[in-house]
Motif scaffolding. Structure first.
Motif, PDB file in Angstrom:
ATOM      1  N   VAL A  75       0.143  64.905  34.976  1.00  0.00           N
ATOM      2  CA  VAL A  75       0.461  63.767  35.826  1.00  0.00           C
ATOM      3  C   VAL A  75      -0.449  62.617  35.404  1.00  0.00           C
ATOM      4  O   VAL A  75      -1.615  62.828  35.053  1.00  0.00           O
ATOM      5  CB  VAL A  75       0.267  64.111  37.319  1.00  0.00           C
ATOM      6  CG1 VAL A  75      -1.186  64.464  37.630  1.00  0.00           C
ATOM      7  CG2 VAL A  75       0.730  62.956  38.201  1.00  0.00           C
ATOM      8  N   ARG A  93       1.123  57.301  38.395  1.00  0.00           N
ATOM      9  CA  ARG A  93       1.728  57.767  39.637  1.00  0.00           C
ATOM     10  C   ARG A  93       0.771  57.752  40.821  1.00  0.00           C
ATOM     11  O   ARG A  93       1.193  57.761  41.969  1.00  0.00           O
ATOM     12  CB  ARG A  93       2.267  59.196  39.439  1.00  0.00           C
ATOM     13  CG  ARG A  93       3.423  59.256  38.455  1.00  0.00           C
ATOM     14  CD  ARG A  93       4.652  58.545  39.026  1.00  0.00           C
ATOM     15  NE  ARG A  93       5.748  58.443  38.049  1.00  0.00           N
ATOM     16  CZ  ARG A  93       6.081  57.340  37.422  1.00  0.00           C
ATOM     17  NH1 ARG A  93       5.390  56.212  37.634  1.00  0.00           N
ATOM     18  NH2 ARG A  93       7.082  57.309  36.577  1.00  0.00           N
ATOM     19  N   SER A 139       1.332  48.719  45.292  1.00  0.00           N
ATOM     20  CA  SER A 139       2.017  49.989  45.044  1.00  0.00           C
ATOM     21  C   SER A 139       3.381  49.755  44.401  1.00  0.00           C
ATOM     22  O   SER A 139       3.744  50.436  43.429  1.00  0.00           O
ATOM     23  CB  SER A 139       2.171  50.761  46.361  1.00  0.00           C
ATOM     24  OG  SER A 139       2.909  51.936  46.170  1.00  0.00           O
ATOM     25  N   ALA A 142       3.064  53.204  41.648  1.00  0.00           N
ATOM     26  CA  ALA A 142       2.167  54.302  42.001  1.00  0.00           C
ATOM     27  C   ALA A 142       1.739  54.172  43.455  1.00  0.00           C
ATOM     28  O   ALA A 142       1.749  53.077  44.031  1.00  0.00           O
ATOM     29  CB  ALA A 142       0.934  54.293  41.097  1.00  0.00           C
ATOM     30  N   GLU A 143       1.338  55.273  44.035  1.00  0.00           N
ATOM     31  CA  GLU A 143       0.705  55.217  45.350  1.00  0.00           C
ATOM     32  C   GLU A 143      -0.794  55.012  45.170  1.00  0.00           C
ATOM     33  O   GLU A 143      -1.371  55.390  44.143  1.00  0.00           O
ATOM     34  CB  GLU A 143       1.019  56.483  46.148  1.00  0.00           C
ATOM     35  CG  GLU A 143       2.494  56.581  46.496  1.00  0.00           C
ATOM     36  CD  GLU A 143       2.824  57.744  47.410  1.00  0.00           C
ATOM     37  OE1 GLU A 143       1.976  58.097  48.268  1.00  0.00           O
ATOM     38  OE2 GLU A 143       3.920  58.304  47.271  1.00  0.00           O
ATOM     39  N   ALA A 183       5.335  59.382  44.845  1.00  0.00           N
ATOM     40  CA  ALA A 183       5.548  58.769  43.539  1.00  0.00           C
ATOM     41  C   ALA A 183       5.361  59.762  42.394  1.00  0.00           C
ATOM     42  O   ALA A 183       5.828  59.536  41.282  1.00  0.00           O
ATOM     43  CB  ALA A 183       4.603  57.577  43.357  1.00  0.00           C
ATOM     44  N   ALA A 184       4.667  60.869  42.670  1.00  0.00           N
ATOM     45  CA  ALA A 184       4.429  61.900  41.655  1.00  0.00           C
ATOM     46  C   ALA A 184       5.216  63.162  41.992  1.00  0.00           C
ATOM     47  O   ALA A 184       4.752  64.277  41.753  1.00  0.00           O
ATOM     48  CB  ALA A 184       2.943  62.206  41.554  1.00  0.00           C
ATOM     49  N   HIS A 185       6.416  62.948  42.555  1.00  0.00           N
ATOM     50  CA  HIS A 185       7.323  64.065  42.858  1.00  0.00           C
ATOM     51  C   HIS A 185       6.690  65.078  43.800  1.00  0.00           C
ATOM     52  O   HIS A 185       6.836  66.294  43.628  1.00  0.00           O
ATOM     53  CB  HIS A 185       7.780  64.754  41.572  1.00  0.00           C
ATOM     54  CG  HIS A 185       8.339  63.812  40.548  1.00  0.00           C
ATOM     55  ND1 HIS A 185       9.549  63.148  40.723  1.00  0.00           N
ATOM     56  CD2 HIS A 185       7.841  63.391  39.358  1.00  0.00           C
ATOM     57  CE1 HIS A 185       9.775  62.375  39.668  1.00  0.00           C
ATOM     58  NE2 HIS A 185       8.761  62.500  38.833  1.00  0.00           N
TER      59      HIS A 185
END
Length: 510
Positions: free
Chosen positions: A223, A256, A283, A288-289, A366-368
């Protein structure tokens, strides 16, 4: 190598000289930690202290040598607190140093005089176990927490990190003290050469076995995360502006999650819609968060929390974590009614922060749905907190820290090094993000990933963080090394008690 009182060096015959020697011997292991990072020194640094204590003419003197050596150790590994606490650091060192007085008695009982093979073999187990009890007690958060555990000095040594995955930092400490004890026996009493050499071989074989046969984590993809380190920027407003500019520079880079340091904000975005909107815009721009940290009151109420808050494209996501373990004197004063005078002699906390209630695992959309486990500053020193987050499903450990008060000291690098141990113990990558450095990222085996942001940097760094699956032995079985040490001491105490009750004389000492 035993010497009669008349032949001892003058500084051993003098109470003041012996006291200074004990304090110096206790301070010597601090050189194994960052910034010197002489990790190899840890395996012999306790030998002068052990030899001094074993030569004590009485048990009272041995306890005093243990106490003063402990005070020297605490003062050395916390010397960077001197500008903040001034003379109070000496008081703390003496109070915590007293924890080593029983250890001094144990060393004198096992290594003093002319120990035979049996007592020499027992010392190889009981002296490290006694040391571990000191580390365990002083690791209580109200006594200052587990800063400077001896095993933590091995953060950059892959075999030691593999050992930590099996039994935590505690197991590494046990091995280090066992090696020191064996070396002290070889120097002091050649008659116990056999158990001493056997002890060294057991330590070497144990470390080798862990290196070759201990399980390792399974790769689970990567990630892309980023760390924003604004540096020494002056006012909170200037810090926010610099952090925003660095975050905007990450747009289009596939990040992310963006991590800011501790106390990156002095206002809570949940209570400030304008601030929440600015962060939400960041964001959206980066895709990305953001994990920010607010050192502020919450929900307009009284009291100040240190809160990790996750920000998405629509603003705060509702996921937050308030720091649970606060720094004594830095973030609160224990027994303020009694010790409040510390604020008059140093930079102790004028206002007590409020503790959070429980740990939190946050999903990053944001990173699934990547699950992160936040820790705030001092909390990275506690092995149980990262282990708890891992058990709760955290895939990445994220630490937000600020050591701006201690720029130019050993503290920033030593703090960053703890991330390697926590990663190795849990098989989870660790992100250590600070305001002013040192920021660093570690993989699931404790290996450093990418560049390290030093205290001279104001930058945003991007990392392709390797993820891992599986449960490490330490996460699965917990502090078994500590329980084993406790068991060994209990059995030894029971044996001594039975001998005393039976009236059998203790083994002769020449």
């Amino acid at each position: 190598m035993d010497r009669s009182p008349g032949r001892r060096a003058w500084w051993l015959r003098s109470p003041w000289g012996r006291a200074a020697a004990a304090a110096f011997a206790g301070a010597l292991p601090a050189l194994a930690f960052p910034a010197p990072s002489w990790w190899w020194l840890a395996y012999a640094a306790l030998v002068p202290w052990l030899l001094l204590v074993r030569s004590a003419p009485t048990y009272g003197r041995a306890a005093l040598d243990g106490w003063l050596g402990g005070a020297g150790f605490i003062l050395a590994v916390h010397h960077w607190l001197l500008p903040s606490l001034h003379v109070f650091i000496l008081v703390l060192a003496l109070l915590l140093g007293a924890l080593w007085a029983p250890w001094g008695l144990l060393v004198r009982a096992l290594l003093g005089g002319a120990p035979g093979a049996g007592r020499g073999a027992a010392a190889l187990v009981l002296v490290p176990s006694g040391w571990l009890m000191v580390e365990l007690v002083r690791s209580w958060e109200y006594l200052g927490g587990p800063w400077g555990l001896l095993g933590a000095s091995q953060w950059q040594l892959p075999p030691a990190l593999r050992l930590a995955s099996v039994g935590g930092v505690w197991l590494v400490s046990l091995l280090i003290v066992a090696v020191n004890t064996a070396l002290a026996e070889l120097l002091a009493r050649p008659a116990v050469r056999l158990p001493a050499v056997a002890g060294l071989l057991v330590c070497a074989l144990g470390a080798t076995a862990a290196w070759y046969w201990a399980p390792v984590p399974r790769p689970a993809g990567t990630v892309r995360i980023a760390v924003v380190q604004p540096g020494l920027t002056g006012t909170p407003t200037e810090r926010l502006a610099r952090s925003e500019a660095l975050t905007r520079s990450l747009a289009g880079r596939g990040v992310r999650l963006v991590v800011w340091g501790e106390s990156s904000l002095y206002r809570d975005p949940v209570d400030r819609p304008d601030l929440a909107a600015r962060l939400a815009a960041l964001s959206r721009r980066t895709g990305a968060e953001l994990l920010i940290n607010a050192d502020a009151p919450r929900n307009g109420g009284p009291g100040i929390y240190k809160s990790a808050v996750l920000i998405g494209p629509d603003g705060p996501t509702g996921d937050r974590y308030a720091k649970m373990r606060l720094v004594p004197f830095g973030e609160y004063i224990p027994l303020r009614s009694v010790l409040g005078w510390a604020t008059k002699v140093g930079k102790a906390a004028t206002t007590d922060r409020i503790r959070g209630a429980h740990q939190v695992v946050m999903p990053v959309a944001a990173a699934h749905g990547l699950r992160i486990g936040p820790l705030v500053c001092f909390e990275t020193a506690f092995p149980d907190m990262s282990r708890h987050l891992t058990r709760d499903g955290a895939q990445v450990l994220v630490a937000q820290s600020s050591t701006s008060t201690f720029q130019g000291s050993w503290a920033p690098l030593q703090h960053a090094s703890l991330g390697a141990l926590r990663a190795a113990e849990t098989w989870r990558p660790m992100v250590h993000a600070t305001l002013t450095g040192v920021s660093a990222v570690y993989g699931p085996r404790g290996e450093r990933i990418g560049e390290q942001l030093g205290t001279d940097r104001s930058a945003a760094a991007v990392y392709d963080l390797p993820l891992a699956e599986g449960t490490s032995p330490y996460v699965r079985y917990g502090d078994w090394a500590v329980y084993t040490a406790v068991g060994a001491l209990v059995l030894a105490g029971a044996y001594a008690g039975v001998r005393a009750l039976s009236g059998r004389p203790a083994p002769a000492r020449r």
